[in-house]
Design a protein around this motif. Structure first.
Motif, PDB file in Angstrom:
ATOM      1  N   PHE A  23      41.552  45.841  36.745  1.00 54.99           N
ATOM      2  CA  PHE A  23      40.538  46.842  37.069  1.00 54.99           C
ATOM      3  C   PHE A  23      39.223  46.479  36.389  1.00 54.99           C
ATOM      4  CE2 PHE A  23      38.506  51.088  36.463  1.00 54.99           C
ATOM      5  CZ  PHE A  23      38.292  51.355  37.801  1.00 54.99           C
ATOM      6  N   ASN A  24      38.215  46.181  37.199  1.00 55.35           N
ATOM      7  CA  ASN A  24      36.878  45.837  36.697  1.00 55.35           C
ATOM      8  C   ASN A  24      36.015  47.098  36.775  1.00 55.35           C
ATOM      9  OD1 ASN A  24      34.310  44.826  36.181  1.00 55.35           O
ATOM     10  ND2 ASN A  24      34.703  42.903  37.247  1.00 55.35           N
ATOM     11  N   VAL A  28      33.188  48.238  39.682  1.00 56.26           N
ATOM     12  CA  VAL A  28      33.459  49.410  40.519  1.00 56.26           C
ATOM     13  C   VAL A  28      32.367  50.451  40.354  1.00 56.26           C
ATOM     14  CG1 VAL A  28      35.040  51.347  40.875  1.00 56.26           C
ATOM     15  CG2 VAL A  28      35.949  49.045  40.551  1.00 56.26           C
ATOM     16  N   HIS A  29      31.942  50.668  39.111  1.00 61.31           N
ATOM     17  CA  HIS A  29      30.875  51.647  38.857  1.00 61.31           C
ATOM     18  C   HIS A  29      29.589  51.245  39.567  1.00 61.31           C
ATOM     19  CE1 HIS A  29      27.473  53.360  36.577  1.00 61.31           C
ATOM     20  NE2 HIS A  29      28.257  54.423  36.488  1.00 61.31           N
ATOM     21  N   ALA A 104      35.073  44.775  44.244  1.00 56.92           N
ATOM     22  CA  ALA A 104      35.254  46.151  43.806  1.00 56.92           C
ATOM     23  C   ALA A 104      36.371  46.837  44.591  1.00 56.92           C
ATOM     24  CB  ALA A 104      33.943  46.927  43.960  1.00 56.92           C
ATOM     25  N   LEU A 105      36.431  46.578  45.890  1.00 54.62           N
ATOM     26  CA  LEU A 105      37.499  47.169  46.705  1.00 54.62           C
ATOM     27  C   LEU A 105      38.872  46.671  46.274  1.00 54.62           C
ATOM     28  CD1 LEU A 105      35.885  47.046  50.275  1.00 54.62           C
ATOM     29  CD2 LEU A 105      36.290  49.066  48.870  1.00 54.62           C
ATOM     30  N   SER A 110      43.968  47.863  43.711  1.00 51.06           N
ATOM     31  CA  SER A 110      44.962  47.468  42.714  1.00 51.06           C
ATOM     32  C   SER A 110      45.228  48.609  41.734  1.00 51.06           C
ATOM     33  CB  SER A 110      44.475  46.229  41.949  1.00 51.06           C
ATOM     34  OG  SER A 110      44.260  45.147  42.832  1.00 51.06           O
ATOM     35  N   GLU A 111      44.171  49.307  41.331  1.00 51.47           N
ATOM     36  CA  GLU A 111      44.334  50.421  40.392  1.00 51.47           C
ATOM     37  C   GLU A 111      45.059  51.589  41.054  1.00 51.47           C
ATOM     38  OE1 GLU A 111      43.976  52.182  36.620  1.00 51.47           O
ATOM     39  OE2 GLU A 111      43.754  50.124  37.343  1.00 51.47           O
TER      40      GLU A 111
END
Length: 204
Positions: A23-24, A28-29, A104-105, A110-111
Protein backbone atom coordinates in the motif's frame (compact mmCIF):
# COMPACT_ATOMS: atom_id res chain seq x y z
CA UNK A 1 -3.47 -15.45 -5.19
CA UNK A 2 -6.95 -16.95 -4.93
CA UNK A 3 -10.12 -15.51 -3.47
CA UNK A 4 -13.18 -17.50 -2.52
CA UNK A 5 -16.40 -16.64 -4.35
CA UNK A 6 -19.22 -15.38 -2.15
CA UNK A 7 -22.02 -17.37 -3.75
CA UNK A 8 -20.04 -20.52 -4.53
CA UNK A 9 -17.42 -22.92 -3.20
CA UNK A 10 -15.18 -22.08 -6.13
CA UNK A 11 -12.20 -19.75 -6.02
CA UNK A 12 -11.09 -17.13 -8.47
CA UNK A 13 -7.43 -16.60 -9.32
CA UNK A 14 -6.19 -13.02 -8.95
CA UNK A 15 -3.17 -11.53 -10.65
CA UNK A 16 -0.53 -10.85 -7.97
CA UNK A 17 0.82 -7.95 -10.01
CA UNK A 18 -2.48 -6.13 -9.42
CA UNK A 19 -3.93 -7.53 -6.20
CA UNK A 20 -0.79 -8.20 -4.15
CA UNK A 21 1.02 -4.86 -4.05
CA UNK A 22 2.19 -2.91 -1.03
CA UNK A 23 0.00 0.00 0.00
CA UNK A 24 1.56 3.26 -1.22
CA UNK A 25 -0.28 5.79 0.94
CA UNK A 26 1.41 8.86 -0.53
CA UNK A 27 0.60 7.85 -4.11
CA UNK A 28 -3.02 6.97 -3.30
CA UNK A 29 -3.47 10.27 -1.47
CA UNK A 30 -2.06 12.23 -4.40
CA UNK A 31 -4.24 10.50 -7.00
CA UNK A 32 -7.44 10.71 -4.92
CA UNK A 33 -6.78 14.37 -4.11
CA UNK A 34 -6.19 15.13 -7.79
CA UNK A 35 -9.44 13.40 -8.73
CA UNK A 36 -11.47 15.33 -6.15
CA UNK A 37 -9.78 18.60 -7.16
CA UNK A 38 -10.65 17.97 -10.80
CA UNK A 39 -14.30 17.58 -9.85
CA UNK A 40 -14.45 21.14 -8.53
CA UNK A 41 -16.29 23.53 -10.83
CA UNK A 42 -14.05 26.52 -10.11
CA UNK A 43 -16.73 28.91 -11.37
CA UNK A 44 -16.80 31.15 -8.28
CA UNK A 45 -16.23 34.83 -9.08
CA UNK A 46 -16.31 38.05 -7.06
CA UNK A 47 -15.48 41.64 -7.95
CA UNK A 48 -12.69 43.80 -6.63
CA UNK A 49 -13.30 47.47 -5.85
CA UNK A 50 -12.00 48.30 -9.34
CA UNK A 51 -14.62 46.07 -10.98
CA UNK A 52 -17.70 47.12 -9.03
CA UNK A 53 -19.85 49.60 -10.89
CA UNK A 54 -20.13 53.17 -9.59
CA UNK A 55 -18.25 54.93 -6.84
CA UNK A 56 -16.46 57.36 -9.12
CA UNK A 57 -17.48 60.41 -7.12
CA UNK A 58 -16.64 61.18 -3.53
CA UNK A 59 -19.87 60.51 -1.56
CA UNK A 60 -19.54 63.62 0.65
CA UNK A 61 -17.00 66.31 1.37
CA UNK A 62 -13.94 65.52 3.40
CA UNK A 63 -14.69 67.70 6.40
CA UNK A 64 -17.62 69.20 8.23
CA UNK A 65 -20.21 66.43 7.94
CA UNK A 66 -19.42 64.65 11.23
CA UNK A 67 -19.08 61.38 9.36
CA UNK A 68 -16.01 59.31 8.66
CA UNK A 69 -13.93 60.18 5.63
CA UNK A 70 -14.97 58.30 2.47
CA UNK A 71 -13.59 58.42 -1.02
CA UNK A 72 -15.85 55.91 -2.76
CA UNK A 73 -19.02 53.98 -2.05
CA UNK A 74 -17.34 50.85 -3.50
CA UNK A 75 -14.82 50.51 -0.67
CA UNK A 76 -14.53 46.97 0.73
CA UNK A 77 -15.72 48.39 4.05
CA UNK A 78 -19.05 49.38 2.54
CA UNK A 79 -22.08 47.25 1.83
CA UNK A 80 -22.11 46.31 -1.88
CA UNK A 81 -18.45 47.30 -2.07
CA UNK A 82 -15.72 45.28 -3.75
CA UNK A 83 -13.93 42.35 -2.13
CA UNK A 84 -10.35 42.75 -0.89
CA UNK A 85 -9.23 39.29 -2.06
CA UNK A 86 -11.89 38.50 -4.63
CA UNK A 87 -12.36 34.88 -5.68
CA UNK A 88 -11.75 34.35 -9.38
CA UNK A 89 -12.71 31.63 -11.82
CA UNK A 90 -9.97 29.04 -12.01
CA UNK A 91 -9.24 25.42 -12.77
CA UNK A 92 -8.25 23.07 -9.95
CA UNK A 93 -6.99 20.33 -12.25
CA UNK A 94 -3.87 18.51 -11.08
CA UNK A 95 -1.75 16.53 -13.49
CA UNK A 96 -1.50 12.81 -12.76
CA UNK A 97 0.11 10.64 -15.41
CA UNK A 98 -1.20 7.22 -16.40
CA UNK A 99 1.53 5.28 -14.63
CA UNK A 100 0.77 6.98 -11.30
CA UNK A 101 -2.98 6.49 -11.72
CA UNK A 102 -2.64 2.77 -12.46
CA UNK A 103 -0.15 2.34 -9.63
CA UNK A 104 -2.58 3.92 -7.20
CA UNK A 105 -5.41 1.66 -8.38
CA UNK A 106 -3.25 -1.44 -7.91
CA UNK A 107 -2.35 -0.26 -4.44
CA UNK A 108 -6.01 0.39 -3.54
CA UNK A 109 -7.20 -2.98 -4.86
CA UNK A 110 -4.42 -4.81 -3.01
CA UNK A 111 -5.35 -3.09 0.25
CA UNK A 112 -9.03 -3.92 -0.27
CA UNK A 113 -8.11 -7.60 -0.58
CA UNK A 114 -5.98 -7.46 2.59
CA UNK A 115 -8.80 -5.79 4.54
CA UNK A 116 -11.33 -8.32 3.17
CA UNK A 117 -13.39 -5.48 1.72
CA UNK A 118 -13.30 -6.90 -1.82
CA UNK A 119 -16.02 -9.52 -2.31
CA UNK A 120 -16.19 -11.55 -5.53
CA UNK A 121 -19.29 -13.21 -6.99
CA UNK A 122 -19.72 -15.21 -10.16
CA UNK A 123 -22.53 -12.97 -11.38
CA UNK A 124 -25.19 -10.57 -10.12
CA UNK A 125 -28.58 -11.08 -11.67
CA UNK A 126 -32.19 -10.26 -10.82
CA UNK A 127 -35.15 -11.14 -13.02
CA UNK A 128 -37.08 -7.89 -12.54
CA UNK A 129 -35.99 -4.35 -11.61
CA UNK A 130 -37.47 -4.57 -8.11
CA UNK A 131 -35.72 -2.84 -5.22
CA UNK A 132 -37.21 -5.22 -2.63
CA UNK A 133 -35.80 -8.27 -4.44
CA UNK A 134 -32.41 -6.63 -4.76
CA UNK A 135 -32.30 -5.72 -1.06
CA UNK A 136 -33.22 -9.30 -0.16
CA UNK A 137 -30.37 -10.65 -2.27
CA UNK A 138 -27.87 -8.29 -0.66
CA UNK A 139 -29.27 -9.19 2.77
CA UNK A 140 -28.71 -12.88 2.08
CA UNK A 141 -25.09 -12.10 1.24
CA UNK A 142 -24.69 -9.96 4.43
CA UNK A 143 -22.73 -7.24 2.71
CA UNK A 144 -23.92 -4.23 4.71
CA UNK A 145 -25.46 -0.98 3.51
CA UNK A 146 -22.48 0.95 2.13
CA UNK A 147 -21.62 -0.94 -1.04
CA UNK A 148 -19.97 -0.32 -4.38
CA UNK A 149 -20.92 -2.85 -7.05
CA UNK A 150 -18.62 -3.27 -10.04
CA UNK A 151 -19.75 -5.25 -13.07
CA UNK A 152 -18.34 -5.71 -16.56
CA UNK A 153 -21.24 -3.64 -17.91
CA UNK A 154 -24.11 -2.10 -15.98
CA UNK A 155 -27.20 -4.35 -16.03
CA UNK A 156 -30.43 -2.36 -16.53
CA UNK A 157 -32.44 -4.38 -14.01
CA UNK A 158 -29.80 -4.00 -11.30
CA UNK A 159 -29.37 -0.30 -12.01
CA UNK A 160 -33.11 0.38 -11.78
CA UNK A 161 -33.48 -1.74 -8.63
CA UNK A 162 -30.64 0.04 -6.83
CA UNK A 163 -31.04 3.66 -7.92
CA UNK A 164 -33.24 4.54 -4.91
CA UNK A 165 -30.78 3.06 -2.42
CA UNK A 166 -28.62 5.97 -1.19
CA UNK A 167 -25.56 4.00 -0.05
CA UNK A 168 -25.31 1.58 -2.97
CA UNK A 169 -23.47 2.59 -6.12
CA UNK A 170 -23.33 0.50 -9.31
CA UNK A 171 -20.63 1.09 -11.89
CA UNK A 172 -18.98 -0.67 -14.76
CA UNK A 173 -15.23 -1.29 -14.83
CA UNK A 174 -14.42 1.84 -16.83
CA UNK A 175 -16.32 4.14 -14.44
CA UNK A 176 -14.82 2.52 -11.33
CA UNK A 177 -11.26 2.83 -12.66
CA UNK A 178 -11.71 6.52 -13.37
CA UNK A 179 -12.92 7.19 -9.79
CA UNK A 180 -10.35 6.11 -7.17
CA UNK A 181 -12.22 8.04 -4.46
CA UNK A 182 -15.20 5.68 -4.79
CA UNK A 183 -12.94 2.64 -4.34
CA UNK A 184 -11.39 4.13 -1.22
CA UNK A 185 -14.65 5.39 0.27
CA UNK A 186 -16.83 2.29 -0.05
CA UNK A 187 -17.13 0.07 2.99
CA UNK A 188 -17.23 -3.02 0.77
CA UNK A 189 -16.89 -3.64 -2.94
CA UNK A 190 -18.83 -6.38 -4.69
CA UNK A 191 -17.28 -7.34 -8.00
CA UNK A 192 -18.05 -10.02 -10.55
CA UNK A 193 -15.48 -12.44 -11.97
CA UNK A 194 -15.90 -10.97 -15.45
CA UNK A 195 -15.21 -7.50 -14.08
CA UNK A 196 -12.02 -8.78 -12.42
CA UNK A 197 -10.80 -10.17 -15.74
CA UNK A 198 -11.45 -6.82 -17.40
CA UNK A 199 -9.70 -5.01 -14.55
CA UNK A 200 -6.66 -7.19 -14.97
CA UNK A 201 -6.59 -6.46 -18.71
CA UNK A 202 -6.72 -2.71 -18.16
CA UNK A 203 -4.23 -2.54 -15.27
CA UNK A 204 -1.78 -5.13 -16.58
Amino acid sequence: MELKLLNSKKKVALDDAIFANEFNEALVHQVVTAFLAGARAGTHAQKTRAEVRGGGIKPWKQKGTGRARAGTIRSPLWRKGGKVFAAKTQSYQQKVNRKMHRGALRSILSELVRQERLVVVDEIKIEKPKTKAFIKQLGDWKLGEDLLIITESVDTNIFLAARNLPHIDIRDVAASISDPAALVGAEKILITTEAIKKLEEVLA
